[in-house]
Design a protein around this motif. Structure first.
Motif, mmCIF file in Angstrom:
data_model
loop_
_atom_site.group_PDB
_atom_site.id
_atom_site.type_symbol
_atom_site.label_atom_id
_atom_site.label_comp_id
_atom_site.label_asym_id
_atom_site.label_seq_id
_atom_site.Cartn_x
_atom_site.Cartn_y
_atom_site.Cartn_z
ATOM 1 N N GLY A 59 -11.680 -6.008 3.667
ATOM 2 C CA GLY A 59 -10.613 -6.502 2.517
ATOM 3 C C GLY A 59 -9.577 -5.329 2.303
ATOM 4 O O GLY A 59 -9.723 -4.452 3.121
ATOM 5 N N CYS A 60 -8.982 -5.675 1.154
ATOM 6 C CA CYS A 60 -7.794 -4.817 0.860
ATOM 7 C C CYS A 60 -8.606 -3.654 -0.004
ATOM 8 O O CYS A 60 -9.462 -3.873 -0.428
ATOM 9 C CB CYS A 60 -6.767 -5.609 0.014
ATOM 10 S SG CYS A 60 -5.423 -4.336 -0.410
ATOM 11 N N SER A 61 -7.936 -2.386 0.007
ATOM 12 C CA SER A 61 -8.315 -1.444 -0.662
ATOM 13 C C SER A 61 -8.121 -1.352 -2.119
ATOM 14 O O SER A 61 -8.855 -0.768 -3.035
ATOM 15 C CB SER A 61 -7.637 -0.070 -0.205
ATOM 16 O OG SER A 61 -8.125 0.162 0.995
ATOM 17 N N ASP A 62 -7.344 -2.422 -2.576
ATOM 18 C CA ASP A 62 -7.120 -2.727 -3.830
ATOM 19 C C ASP A 62 -8.112 -2.538 -4.904
ATOM 20 O O ASP A 62 -9.233 -3.156 -4.635
ATOM 21 C CB ASP A 62 -6.294 -4.061 -4.110
ATOM 22 C CG ASP A 62 -5.758 -4.215 -5.396
ATOM 23 O OD1 ASP A 62 -6.161 -4.129 -6.505
ATOM 24 O OD2 ASP A 62 -4.272 -4.594 -5.332
ATOM 25 N N SER A 63 -7.990 -1.819 -5.898
ATOM 26 C CA SER A 63 -9.241 -1.545 -6.911
ATOM 27 C C SER A 63 -9.886 -2.705 -7.495
ATOM 28 O O SER A 63 -10.837 -2.766 -8.161
ATOM 29 C CB SER A 63 -8.919 -0.666 -7.955
ATOM 30 O OG SER A 63 -7.743 -1.049 -8.708
ATOM 31 N N VAL A 107 -5.504 -0.927 3.345
ATOM 32 C CA VAL A 107 -4.410 -1.557 2.838
ATOM 33 C C VAL A 107 -3.918 -2.592 3.331
ATOM 34 O O VAL A 107 -3.456 -2.782 4.535
ATOM 35 C CB VAL A 107 -3.030 -0.508 2.642
ATOM 36 C CG1 VAL A 107 -1.852 -1.043 2.203
ATOM 37 C CG2 VAL A 107 -3.530 1.065 1.842
ATOM 38 N N ALA A 108 -3.954 -3.797 2.503
ATOM 39 C CA ALA A 108 -3.544 -5.039 3.066
ATOM 40 C C ALA A 108 -4.603 -5.905 4.116
ATOM 41 O O ALA A 108 -3.974 -6.785 5.072
ATOM 42 C CB ALA A 108 -2.348 -5.188 3.677
ATOM 43 N N ASN A 109 -5.860 -5.359 4.233
ATOM 44 C CA ASN A 109 -6.754 -5.943 5.033
ATOM 45 C C ASN A 109 -6.433 -6.405 6.404
ATOM 46 O O ASN A 109 -6.276 -7.557 6.868
ATOM 47 C CB ASN A 109 -7.613 -7.386 4.339
ATOM 48 C CG ASN A 109 -6.482 -8.263 3.692
ATOM 49 O OD1 ASN A 109 -6.031 -8.013 2.415
ATOM 50 N ND2 ASN A 109 -5.943 -9.294 4.318
ATOM 51 N N GLY A 122 -8.072 -11.578 1.876
ATOM 52 C CA GLY A 122 -6.836 -11.007 1.384
ATOM 53 C C GLY A 122 -6.826 -11.217 -0.221
ATOM 54 O O GLY A 122 -7.715 -11.975 -0.777
ATOM 55 N N HIS A 123 -5.684 -10.878 -0.960
ATOM 56 C CA HIS A 123 -5.626 -11.340 -2.150
ATOM 57 C C HIS A 123 -4.071 -11.394 -2.687
ATOM 58 O O HIS A 123 -3.289 -10.756 -2.170
ATOM 59 C CB HIS A 123 -6.297 -10.354 -3.132
ATOM 60 C CG HIS A 123 -5.605 -8.963 -3.161
ATOM 61 N ND1 HIS A 123 -4.884 -8.557 -4.251
ATOM 62 C CD2 HIS A 123 -5.589 -8.009 -2.152
ATOM 63 C CE1 HIS A 123 -4.319 -7.234 -3.889
ATOM 64 N NE2 HIS A 123 -4.783 -6.764 -2.758
ATOM 65 N N TYR A 124 -4.065 -12.433 -3.787
ATOM 66 C CA TYR A 124 -2.461 -12.629 -4.095
ATOM 67 C C TYR A 124 -1.928 -11.490 -4.764
ATOM 68 O O TYR A 124 -3.145 -10.674 -5.331
ATOM 69 C CB TYR A 124 -2.487 -13.874 -4.978
ATOM 70 C CG TYR A 124 -2.838 -15.252 -4.174
ATOM 71 C CD1 TYR A 124 -2.121 -15.247 -2.942
ATOM 72 C CD2 TYR A 124 -3.457 -16.026 -4.796
ATOM 73 C CE1 TYR A 124 -2.275 -16.691 -2.200
ATOM 74 C CE2 TYR A 124 -3.898 -17.372 -3.941
ATOM 75 C CZ TYR A 124 -3.290 -17.505 -2.745
ATOM 76 O OH TYR A 124 -3.700 -18.536 -1.853
ATOM 77 N N ASN A 125 -0.981 -11.130 -5.247
ATOM 78 C CA ASN A 125 -0.772 -9.739 -5.837
ATOM 79 C C ASN A 125 -0.846 -8.547 -4.790
ATOM 80 O O ASN A 125 -1.275 -7.398 -5.398
ATOM 81 C CB ASN A 125 -1.200 -9.424 -7.247
ATOM 82 C CG ASN A 125 -0.895 -10.602 -8.243
ATOM 83 O OD1 ASN A 125 -1.469 -11.859 -8.204
ATOM 84 N ND2 ASN A 125 -0.341 -10.125 -9.348
ATOM 85 N N CYS A 126 -1.057 -8.732 -3.638
ATOM 86 C CA CYS A 126 -1.153 -7.662 -2.907
ATOM 87 C C CYS A 126 -0.056 -6.789 -2.735
ATOM 88 O O CYS A 126 0.989 -7.124 -2.156
ATOM 89 C CB CYS A 126 -1.558 -8.300 -1.480
ATOM 90 S SG CYS A 126 -2.117 -6.794 -0.220
ATOM 91 N N GLY A 127 -0.141 -5.450 -3.056
ATOM 92 C CA GLY A 127 0.953 -4.465 -3.126
ATOM 93 C C GLY A 127 1.499 -4.179 -1.413
ATOM 94 O O GLY A 127 2.548 -4.011 -1.464
ATOM 95 N N GLY A 128 0.409 -4.158 -0.489
ATOM 96 C CA GLY A 128 0.931 -3.841 0.734
ATOM 97 C C GLY A 128 1.766 -4.935 1.137
ATOM 98 O O GLY A 128 2.661 -4.756 1.997
#
Ligand code: CO
Length: 210
Positions: free
Chosen positions: A41-45, A66-68, A97-103
């Motif tokens: 997955g993404c590193s997003d907290s 970052v960005a899986n 993944g996830h929506y709102n992904c900064g990467g």
């Protein structure tokens, strides 16, 4: 926000809670791990693997970046996949993944981002592969969301390209590779329902390694 000191108090509370429901909880987890799931997955907290899946320690082998991304020259993700497939014999591999992904958002911008350039280039490559579909989406947030989904799909393809995955699937019928997207507006985990067997068959024309 949680203070630094609070973290250790939380930890002691958690130990007490775990022991209250299962006195031998820590003995059990110290013995071995046999997770059925490998999660990339993404590193997003905001996108925590165990919490959104509702699973306990020992149930999911986790890699986040970052960005899986699943890049064949990234020794880290390659080692996680090799160990997960060949030694832990995971039944399912999930790229989430996830929506709102900064990467993913950064990769849609024409900007020099230093060391992130070669990393995010993988997402630009996804865009190029699906340029016609993405360029046809005029609404920018919708196009961005679709790139998040297509990035998950392409990273799943990257997992399926691996010799370890192809060989294990031939021998045992698993692992199965799944693509998910987490929607943080609703909390929903969305299964993109990728057709694993079809993708495997399709890419083996070029990437057969079993
Ligand atoms: Co992200």
């Amino acid at each position: 926000m949680t203070s630094y000191e609070q973290i250790f108090e939380n930890n002691r509370k958690w130990i007490a809670e775990k022991k209250a429901t299962d006195a031998s909880f820590f003995e059990k987890i110290a013995r071995d791990q046999r997770p059925d799931y490998l999660y990339i997955g993404c590193s997003d907290s905001r996108v925590t693997a165990e919490e959104i899946m509702g699973v306990q320690p020992g149930e999911v082998f986790v890699h986040r970046n970052v960005a899986n991304l699943v890049n064949s020259t990234d020794l880290n993700v390659m080692a996680v996949l090799n160990y997960g497939v060949r030694h832990l014999s995971v039944k399912h591999i999930i790229v989430c993944g996830h929506y709102n992904c900064g990467g993913v958002k950064a990769a849609m911008q024409a900007q020099d981002l230093g060391i992130l350039n070669p990393w995010l280039r993988n997402i630009r490559d996804v865009y190029r592969l699906h340029r016609n579909e993405l360029n046809a989406i005029t609404d920018e947030p919708a196009r961005y969301n679709r790139l998040v989904e297509l990035n998950v799909q392409e990273q799943c393809v990257n997992v399926i390209k691996l010799a370890s995955v192809q060989q294990a699937y031939n021998d045992h019928g698993y692992p199965i590779v799944h693509g998910w997207v987490f929607d943080m507006h609703t909390g929903l985990l969305i299964d993109l329902k990728l057709d694993f067997a079809h993708i495997l068959h399709d890419i083996q024309e070029i990437y057969r390694l079993d």
